[in-house]
Design an enzyme around this catalytic site. Structure first.
Site, PDB file in Angstrom:
ATOM      1  N   LYS A   1       4.973   7.882   8.292  1.00  0.00           N
ATOM      2  CA  LYS A   1       6.611   7.595   8.062  1.00  0.00           C
ATOM      3  C   LYS A   1       7.340   7.765   9.467  1.00  0.00           C
ATOM      4  CE  LYS A   1       5.789   9.283   3.572  1.00  0.00           C
ATOM      5  NZ  LYS A   1       5.758  10.242   2.461  1.00  0.00           N
TER       6      LYS A   1
ATOM      7  N   GLN B   1       7.499  16.222   2.151  1.00  0.00           N
ATOM      8  CA  GLN B   1       5.832  15.662   1.653  1.00  0.00           C
ATOM      9  C   GLN B   1       5.209  16.438   0.607  1.00  0.00           C
ATOM     10  OE1 GLN B   1       4.752  12.761   3.196  1.00  0.00           O
ATOM     11  NE2 GLN B   1       3.102  13.103   1.665  1.00  0.00           N
TER      12      GLN B   1
ATOM     13  N   ASP C   1      13.287   9.640  -1.336  1.00  0.00           N
ATOM     14  CA  ASP C   1      12.073   9.436  -2.041  1.00  0.00           C
ATOM     15  C   ASP C   1      12.392   8.943  -3.580  1.00  0.00           C
ATOM     16  OD1 ASP C   1       9.781   9.670  -0.594  1.00  0.00           O
ATOM     17  OD2 ASP C   1       9.557  11.971  -1.166  1.00  0.00           O
TER      18      ASP C   1
END
Ligand code: NDP
Length: 279
Positions: free
Chosen positions: A52, A96, A119
């Protein structure tokens, strides 16, 4: 042989478009910034986080890293998120997953301000998607819609079957296909006679979490097959939820693993970050 839907090429194209947009924003004094939080040092999570950050560098998004110890308390993590929520420089916050067992993931997801929820997992984002309002969409299903559109595959009026109903893949996938005017069926572990259901699909999305689960007998001749799964075989090779070799002659188009859905997830994360900064 089915047409290969090339996620690597399509994600590269999207990242190039975003690079231009990020440069425009930077020229106006708005530098896109993503805060990435990792708790502990799970090797798979470290690889995802690394990828990422690499994508951020390519697109021209600043990434701020927060690498917290495994034993970090939920309260400490929530305090960090609260601080980042209030930091005008930070456009998006990514925690994460999975988190260590002593931290409640739902509380963490809910703590991220919906305007920074890149997200797309916050209940407000999920609700907006459900009622057709603009908001952040989870990256994997958003990437699949881009794969279909950019490969010239029409969704409107098509029979779409999604196998899997998780909050991060199956459910948002079904809602996005519905938004594109597909006729959508969601199948899951309690579905009776799954094969009869999947064989109706013009577009079949497999998000089952079981290696090579979807074989040729699950699909209709000429179907478009999207494979969300990622698994590592005993021989250390990657495979998906679809038995690629078995299905490839019967399908009209198929995503490979690797190089199909996987690269799209990160591209759409970048897209959500640029979108957050534009707001
Ligand atoms: P989950 O395990 O959360 O969900 C799996 C779904 O499949 C559940 O809804 C489950 O049904 C259903 N299912 C399980 N067994 C069967 C069965 N025998 N018949 C029908 N349905 C079944 O997985 P995720 O949605 O998180 O992920 C799905 C896959 O996608 C995984 O392989 C994961 O690794 C991969 N993935 C890939 C990403 C990428 O970037 N390419 C991103 C995210 C995930 P029920 O609800 O009834 O239990």
């Amino acid at each position: 042989m089915a047409m290969l839907i090339d996620g690597k090429a399509i994600s590269a194209q999207i990242k190039d478009e975003l690079k231009e947009e990020a440069a425009h924003l930077a020229a106006e004094g708005r530098h896109v910034c993503l805060a990435v939080i990792q708790v502990g040092s799970d090797p798979a999570s470290s690889i995802y986080v690394g990828n990422k950050k690499k994508a951020c560098d390519y697109v021209g998004i600043e990434s701020e890293s927060y690498e917290l110890e495994e034993h970090t308390s939920e309260q400490e993590l929530l305090s960090l998120i609260d601080r980042l929520n209030g930091d005008d420089k930070v456009d998006g916050i990514l925690v994460q997953l999975p988190l260590p067992g002593h931290i409640d993931e739902d509380s963490v997801i809910r703590a991220i301000h919906p305007d920074k929820d890149v997200d797309g997992f916050h209940p407000e984002s999920a609700g907006r998607l459900c009622i057709g309002e603009k908001g952040f969409v989870p990256c994997t299903p958003a990437g699949i819609i881009q794969l279909l559109k950019r490969s010239g595959i029409e969704i409107e009026g098509k029979e779409c079957v999604v196998v899997g109903r998780s909050n991060i893949v199956g459910k948002p996938m079904a809602l996005l296909l519905l938004r594109e005017n597909g006729t959508v069926t969601v199948a899951h572990s309690r579905t009776r006679d799954l094969r009869e259901v999947t064989k109706r699909a013009d577009i079949l999305v497999a998000a089952v979490g079981k290696p090579k689960f979807i074989t040729a007998e699950y699909i209709k001749e000429g179907a478009v097959v999207i494979d969300v799964g990622i698994h590592r075989n005993e021989d250390n090779k990657l495979c998906g939820d679809v038995d690629f070799d078995d299905v490839k002659e019967k399908a009209a188009a198929i995503t490979p693993v690797p190089g199909g859905v996987g690269p799209m997830t990160i591209a759409m994360l970048m897209s959500n970050c640029v979108e957050a900064a534009r707001k």
